[in-house]
Design a protein around this motif. Structure first.
Motif, PDB file in Angstrom:
ATOM      1  N   ARG A 333       0.812  -1.228   0.000  1.00 40.21           N
ATOM      2  CA  ARG A 333       0.000   0.000   0.000  1.00 40.21           C
ATOM      3  C   ARG A 333       0.837   1.266   0.000  1.00 40.21           C
ATOM      4  O   ARG A 333       0.386   2.300  -0.513  1.00 40.21           O
ATOM      5  CB  ARG A 333      -0.949  -0.023   1.201  1.00 40.21           C
ATOM      6  N   ASP A 338      -3.508   2.405  -4.640  1.00 42.52           N
ATOM      7  CA  ASP A 338      -4.811   1.754  -4.554  1.00 42.52           C
ATOM      8  C   ASP A 338      -4.746   0.416  -3.824  1.00 42.52           C
ATOM      9  O   ASP A 338      -5.763  -0.265  -3.661  1.00 42.52           O
ATOM     10  CB  ASP A 338      -5.433   1.567  -5.942  1.00 42.52           C
ATOM     11  N   ASP A 340      -3.563  -2.413  -4.741  1.00 42.56           N
ATOM     12  CA  ASP A 340      -3.881  -3.553  -5.606  1.00 42.56           C
ATOM     13  C   ASP A 340      -2.617  -4.377  -5.840  1.00 42.56           C
ATOM     14  O   ASP A 340      -1.757  -4.020  -6.641  1.00 42.56           O
ATOM     15  CB  ASP A 340      -4.452  -3.050  -6.933  1.00 42.56           C
ATOM     16  N   GLY A 360      -3.299 -12.031  -2.878  1.00 42.79           N
ATOM     17  CA  GLY A 360      -4.754 -11.974  -2.853  1.00 42.79           C
ATOM     18  C   GLY A 360      -5.419 -13.163  -3.525  1.00 42.79           C
ATOM     19  O   GLY A 360      -6.559 -13.510  -3.197  1.00 42.79           O
ATOM     20  N   TRP A 363      -6.951 -16.045  -1.269  1.00 44.42           N
ATOM     21  CA  TRP A 363      -8.158 -15.889  -0.456  1.00 44.42           C
ATOM     22  C   TRP A 363      -9.397 -16.130  -1.321  1.00 44.42           C
ATOM     23  O   TRP A 363      -9.386 -15.863  -2.530  1.00 44.42           O
ATOM     24  CB  TRP A 363      -8.249 -14.476   0.118  1.00 44.42           C
ATOM     25  N   HIS A 367     -13.343 -13.115   1.535  1.00 47.44           N
ATOM     26  CA  HIS A 367     -12.284 -12.580   2.389  1.00 47.44           C
ATOM     27  C   HIS A 367     -11.166 -11.928   1.571  1.00 47.44           C
ATOM     28  O   HIS A 367     -10.090 -11.676   2.098  1.00 47.44           O
ATOM     29  CB  HIS A 367     -11.686 -13.687   3.259  1.00 47.44           C
ATOM     30  N   ALA A 368     -11.432 -11.641   0.305  1.00 48.85           N
ATOM     31  CA  ALA A 368     -10.381 -11.135  -0.582  1.00 48.85           C
ATOM     32  C   ALA A 368      -9.785  -9.825  -0.083  1.00 48.85           C
ATOM     33  O   ALA A 368      -8.607  -9.532  -0.339  1.00 48.85           O
ATOM     34  CB  ALA A 368     -10.934 -10.958  -1.995  1.00 48.85           C
ATOM     35  N   HIS A 369     -10.591  -9.035   0.631  1.00 50.76           N
ATOM     36  CA  HIS A 369     -10.083  -7.749   1.118  1.00 50.76           C
ATOM     37  C   HIS A 369      -8.917  -7.916   2.091  1.00 50.76           C
ATOM     38  O   HIS A 369      -8.106  -7.003   2.263  1.00 50.76           O
ATOM     39  CB  HIS A 369     -11.214  -6.974   1.805  1.00 50.76           C
ATOM     40  N   LEU A 370      -8.830  -9.092   2.734  1.00 49.61           N
ATOM     41  CA  LEU A 370      -7.758  -9.314   3.702  1.00 49.61           C
ATOM     42  C   LEU A 370      -6.392  -9.420   3.045  1.00 49.61           C
ATOM     43  O   LEU A 370      -5.363  -9.148   3.678  1.00 49.61           O
ATOM     44  CB  LEU A 370      -8.031 -10.591   4.505  1.00 49.61           C
ATOM     45  N   ARG A 372      -5.777  -8.378  -0.485  1.00 52.04           N
ATOM     46  CA  ARG A 372      -5.660  -7.633  -1.747  1.00 52.04           C
ATOM     47  C   ARG A 372      -4.368  -6.843  -1.832  1.00 52.04           C
ATOM     48  O   ARG A 372      -3.778  -6.687  -2.913  1.00 52.04           O
ATOM     49  CB  ARG A 372      -6.862  -6.701  -1.893  1.00 52.04           C
ATOM     50  N   HIS A 373      -3.882  -6.354  -0.698  1.00 50.80           N
ATOM     51  CA  HIS A 373      -2.714  -5.467  -0.665  1.00 50.80           C
ATOM     52  C   HIS A 373      -1.405  -6.217  -0.426  1.00 50.80           C
ATOM     53  O   HIS A 373      -0.357  -5.579  -0.245  1.00 50.80           O
ATOM     54  CB  HIS A 373      -2.901  -4.424   0.441  1.00 50.80           C
TER      55      HIS A 373
END
Length: 398
Positions: A333, A338, A340, A360, A363, A367-370, A372-373
């Motif tokens: 990040r 972003d 990504d 990412g 996952w 739970h992809a937000h956990l 993504r970064h």
């Protein structure tokens, strides 16, 4: 119309793996490939010499379906030596085409359509595909990453999430320790909880322990099968690929109670049937190497981990240092506004001449937000390769 019109519905969404995409990107751009987890140094000569001697002999022909008696005996002796578990080589050990086949055959043999399989995620990508091929349903328990650049921090999970994942259709818990991609080693208290859940719900347990010897900083790998009540409900999966730097040989195995091994053998015989004839005696020789070999490979890999982690952090990439395995995890990040990780990995070859893998993808969608970064870098490479990669990443940050 489905995404791939000839592909069975249960496999929709399983396209080309991210490893293939990133490895192709490395070749196309001439980048250093720190994405896929394979060593770039040869294995021990005591192992390689046995394989060379076996080629051109009857070892080139079909080995016995369960694996050669020599290798099955070596696996049983190795597990007893390092884990204190006793298995009958004739009925409780099965040789497979790598750990991946052992896992897939276990899912095909043990999981009925609609049965649920509990996993900790991020999860190695073949797990979801193996469960889908068996018609099962994945029930993920998310691991939460620690803050990057925090020393001695570990990935954690909420016990309530584990208990909630076990529904009435739950059949099996699939546990990977040491864990890929996070490098987490599940501790005894966590394994006690797993045992409580497995025994309380009457589940089976499949333990993927392919990184059992690649553990750092005094951390201790505990096989779940050694816990009270679990030996007779657990299949332990192992492999020679990571331990002996022979990932292309695809020699794996599973150990467990005879009825479970017999079930897996039934499925496995209609997959590859047999494999790796000349390599089976070589892996058997490797499993009998002295303790100094196994402590030495962990010590050497820990040093490589430290080189890469220090270089990533110096390049402005906050890093979670792993307790085990081949991989370090970076939080992008700060350099990818972003957050990504996939976009970061696709741009990294042009920016720095290095390839990594977006974490990412490990996952599930919920739970992809956990992850993504997060991005995964492999450190199982030669010193000069790691030094060059670190130099390139540092120039990117400058």
């Amino acid at each position: 119309m489905t995404g791939q019109p000839y592909l069975a519905e249960r496999l929709q969404g399983f396209g080309t793996t991210v490893f293939a995409e990133m490895s192709a990107l490395a070749v196309a751009t001439g980048s250093i490939n720190l994405g896929q987890g394979f060593p770039d140094t040869p294995g021990p000569p005591e192992v390689l010499d046995v394989a060379r001697a076996a080629i051109g002999t009857m070892a080139d022909q079909y080995p016995p379906g369960p694996g050669t008696p020599e290798l099955r005996a070596a696996v049983a002796a190795h597990v007893e030596r390092f884990r204190g578990l006793t298995y009958d080589p004739d009925t409780e050990v099965l040789v497979t085409a790598g750990a991946t086949e052992a896992l897939s055959a276990a899912m095909l043999a043990l999981v009925e359509p609609g049965d649920e399989v509990v996993v900790f995620e991020p999860v190695y990508d073949s797990y979801a595909a193996a469960v889908a091929m068996a018609g099962g349903v994945l029930r993920p328990v998310p691991l939460t990453p620690p803050p990057a650049d925090t020393e001695d921090a570990v990935w954690t999970f909420d016990p309530a999430d584990l208990r909630a994942a076990v529904g009435r259709r739950a059949k099996l818990l699939l546990l990977n320790t040491p864990h890929n991609p996070t490098g987490k080693v599940f501790g005894r208290a966590e394994l006690d909880l797993v045992a409580e859940v497995v025994l309380g719900a009457g589940l089976l347990l499949v333990a993927d322990e392919v990184y059992e010897h690649l553990v750092f900083d005094g951390a201790r790998h505990v096989s779940p099968a050694t816990l009270p009540g679990l030996r007779d409900r657990t299949l332990v999966v192992g492999s020679g690929g990571k331990t002996f730097s022979t990932t292309g040989w695809k020699v794996g195995w599973t150990c467990g109670p005879a009825p479970l091994v017999a079930a897996v053998r039934t499925a496995k015989q209609f997959l590859t049937y047999v494999n790796a004839g000349p390599f089976q005696p070589a892996v058997a020789a490797g499993l009998a190497l002295p303790d100094a070999y196994f402590t030495g490979i962990a010590r050497d890999l820990q040093r490589r981990r430290d080189v890469l982690v220090a270089g990533l952090r110096a390049a402005g990439l906050p890093t979670i240092s792993p307790e085990a395995t081949y991989f370090a995890t970076v939080d992008v990040r700060g350099v990818q506004p972003d957050g990504d990780g996939l976009a970061f990995c696709r741009a990294l070859p042009e920016r720095a001449g290095v390839v990594a893998v977006p974490a990412g993808v490990f996952w599930t969608a919920g739970h992809a937000h956990l992850g993504r970064h997060l991005v995964r870098f492999a450190f199982c490479k030669r010193d000069e390769v790691l030094d060059e990669a670190v130099g390139r990443l540092s120039r990117m940050s400058a």
